[in-house]
Design a protein around this motif. Sequence first.
Motif, PDB file in Angstrom:
ATOM      1  N   ARG A 130       1.525  -2.448  -8.192  1.00  0.00           N
ATOM      2  CA  ARG A 130       1.779  -1.281  -7.347  1.00  0.00           C
ATOM      3  C   ARG A 130       1.991  -0.013  -8.162  1.00  0.00           C
ATOM      4  O   ARG A 130       2.328   1.025  -7.612  1.00  0.00           O
ATOM      5  CB  ARG A 130       3.019  -1.510  -6.470  1.00  0.00           C
ATOM      6  N   PHE A 131       1.817  -0.107  -9.488  1.00  0.00           N
ATOM      7  CA  PHE A 131       2.168   0.991 -10.382  1.00  0.00           C
ATOM      8  C   PHE A 131       0.951   1.411 -11.195  1.00  0.00           C
ATOM      9  O   PHE A 131       0.971   1.391 -12.427  1.00  0.00           O
ATOM     10  CB  PHE A 131       3.304   0.529 -11.300  1.00  0.00           C
ATOM     11  N   GLU A 157       0.823  -1.218   0.000  1.00  0.00           N
ATOM     12  CA  GLU A 157       0.000   0.000   0.000  1.00  0.00           C
ATOM     13  C   GLU A 157       0.851   1.259   0.000  1.00  0.00           C
ATOM     14  O   GLU A 157       0.506   2.247  -0.663  1.00  0.00           O
ATOM     15  CB  GLU A 157      -0.949   0.014   1.197  1.00  0.00           C
ATOM     16  N   LEU A 158       1.960   1.255   0.728  1.00  0.00           N
ATOM     17  CA  LEU A 158       2.814   2.443   0.748  1.00  0.00           C
ATOM     18  C   LEU A 158       3.389   2.703  -0.640  1.00  0.00           C
ATOM     19  O   LEU A 158       3.460   3.859  -1.083  1.00  0.00           O
ATOM     20  CB  LEU A 158       3.934   2.281   1.772  1.00  0.00           C
ATOM     21  N   ASP A 159       3.788   1.646  -1.343  1.00  0.00           N
ATOM     22  CA  ASP A 159       4.231   1.808  -2.723  1.00  0.00           C
ATOM     23  C   ASP A 159       3.103   2.336  -3.600  1.00  0.00           C
ATOM     24  O   ASP A 159       3.280   3.295  -4.356  1.00  0.00           O
ATOM     25  CB  ASP A 159       4.721   0.459  -3.280  1.00  0.00           C
ATOM     26  N   CYS A 160       1.938   1.706  -3.517  1.00  0.00           N
ATOM     27  CA  CYS A 160       0.798   2.101  -4.354  1.00  0.00           C
ATOM     28  C   CYS A 160       0.432   3.558  -4.125  1.00  0.00           C
ATOM     29  O   CYS A 160       0.228   4.322  -5.088  1.00  0.00           O
ATOM     30  CB  CYS A 160      -0.415   1.211  -4.047  1.00  0.00           C
ATOM     31  N   LYS A 207      -5.226   3.403 -14.576  1.00  0.00           N
ATOM     32  CA  LYS A 207      -4.382   3.083 -15.718  1.00  0.00           C
ATOM     33  C   LYS A 207      -3.003   2.644 -15.226  1.00  0.00           C
ATOM     34  O   LYS A 207      -2.583   2.975 -14.115  1.00  0.00           O
ATOM     35  CB  LYS A 207      -4.249   4.299 -16.641  1.00  0.00           C
ATOM     36  N   SER A 208      -2.316   1.914 -16.068  1.00  0.00           N
ATOM     37  CA  SER A 208      -0.993   1.424 -15.699  1.00  0.00           C
ATOM     38  C   SER A 208       0.064   2.490 -15.935  1.00  0.00           C
ATOM     39  O   SER A 208       0.044   3.195 -16.947  1.00  0.00           O
ATOM     40  CB  SER A 208      -0.641   0.175 -16.513  1.00  0.00           C
ATOM     41  N   ILE A 209       0.970   2.614 -14.979  1.00  0.00           N
ATOM     42  CA  ILE A 209       2.149   3.466 -15.127  1.00  0.00           C
ATOM     43  C   ILE A 209       3.281   2.591 -15.645  1.00  0.00           C
ATOM     44  O   ILE A 209       3.480   1.469 -15.157  1.00  0.00           O
ATOM     45  CB  ILE A 209       2.535   4.113 -13.785  1.00  0.00           C
ATOM     46  N   ASN A 210       4.020   3.063 -16.630  1.00  0.00           N
ATOM     47  CA  ASN A 210       5.141   2.297 -17.175  1.00  0.00           C
ATOM     48  C   ASN A 210       6.472   2.697 -16.543  1.00  0.00           C
ATOM     49  O   ASN A 210       7.304   1.842 -16.260  1.00  0.00           O
ATOM     50  CB  ASN A 210       5.207   2.466 -18.690  1.00  0.00           C
TER      51      ASN A 210
END
Length: 301
Positions: free
Chosen positions: A217-218, A116-119, A235-238
């Motif tokens: 997480r991204f 969660e901290l990463d997200c 949406k996905s972060i690359n």
Amino acid sequence: MPNVINYATNFSNQLRELYGQELTCDALYHSNTDIQISGAKEIKIPTLSVSGYKDHSRSSMTFNSGTYNNDYETKTLDHDRDIEFAIDPMDFDETDTVLSLANVQNRFERSQAIPELDCYTYSKLYSEAKRVGASVKTEALTTENILSDFDGNLEILEDKGVPLDRLILYCTPTYKKLLKNAEGIQRTLDIKSGGGIDRRVHSLDDIGTIVTVPSARFKTLYEYTDGCKAAGNAKSINYILVDPEAQISRVKYSYIHLFAPGSDSRTADKYLYQNRRYNGTFAIDHLFKDGCIIHAEAEEE
């Protein structure tokens, strides 16, 4: 007096090791060490601008007057989370200590708290980039164009005066695979004594740190109703290419305690584990606009 077991003290080394292994955004929480949060939930970041030189007159008895202006960027911590688990002593006994407090703590940190901290951190960097007008790219990346995209990013950031050796590239395993197989990339293969070949990308050009982030997480947006889950329209972060000094991430308050049976009337004879974390991530506006480039899926208009 309640019988309190201070888990954070007794197991602090284990927790630090766990976060060091599993948390990918840790470096962002150690930038701008001169800026601290104390007292209120808000932090004021001072900004100062000054005027430049003017032509000197040898016939004048005075210097030209300069001007300066100071202001503050006010930021507010916005992620205050808690949980408690009450464990029946018979569950502890009859599961052969599988439900021990230490095991519950370990599983919670690995499967909930750390992800969660990463997200939160990466999705907040994304929203801050959108807010301040930092570059958010959406063009499809391939092995044919990934290097030109990377070189273009470095050219932009270097032209804006960002120290390249301070940058961190956070990216998904998919992006890293594209980078490894990019057309035009030159490698130095490390052939080990045992015959193995190391093809991993540890750094690239002037960037010394590449951090691989699990794709779950991204994402651009998460829901925090029960745990942390990607929002339906996420949406996905690359990748996120960022100067960590252009942002501030802080955990203001972290509380972890265990209580022995009988310590809390609500939980009767159960063991009680409580955990709370209060943190925030935000851009330093005048730096982040020039110090961060993100690539993500395009949002629907």
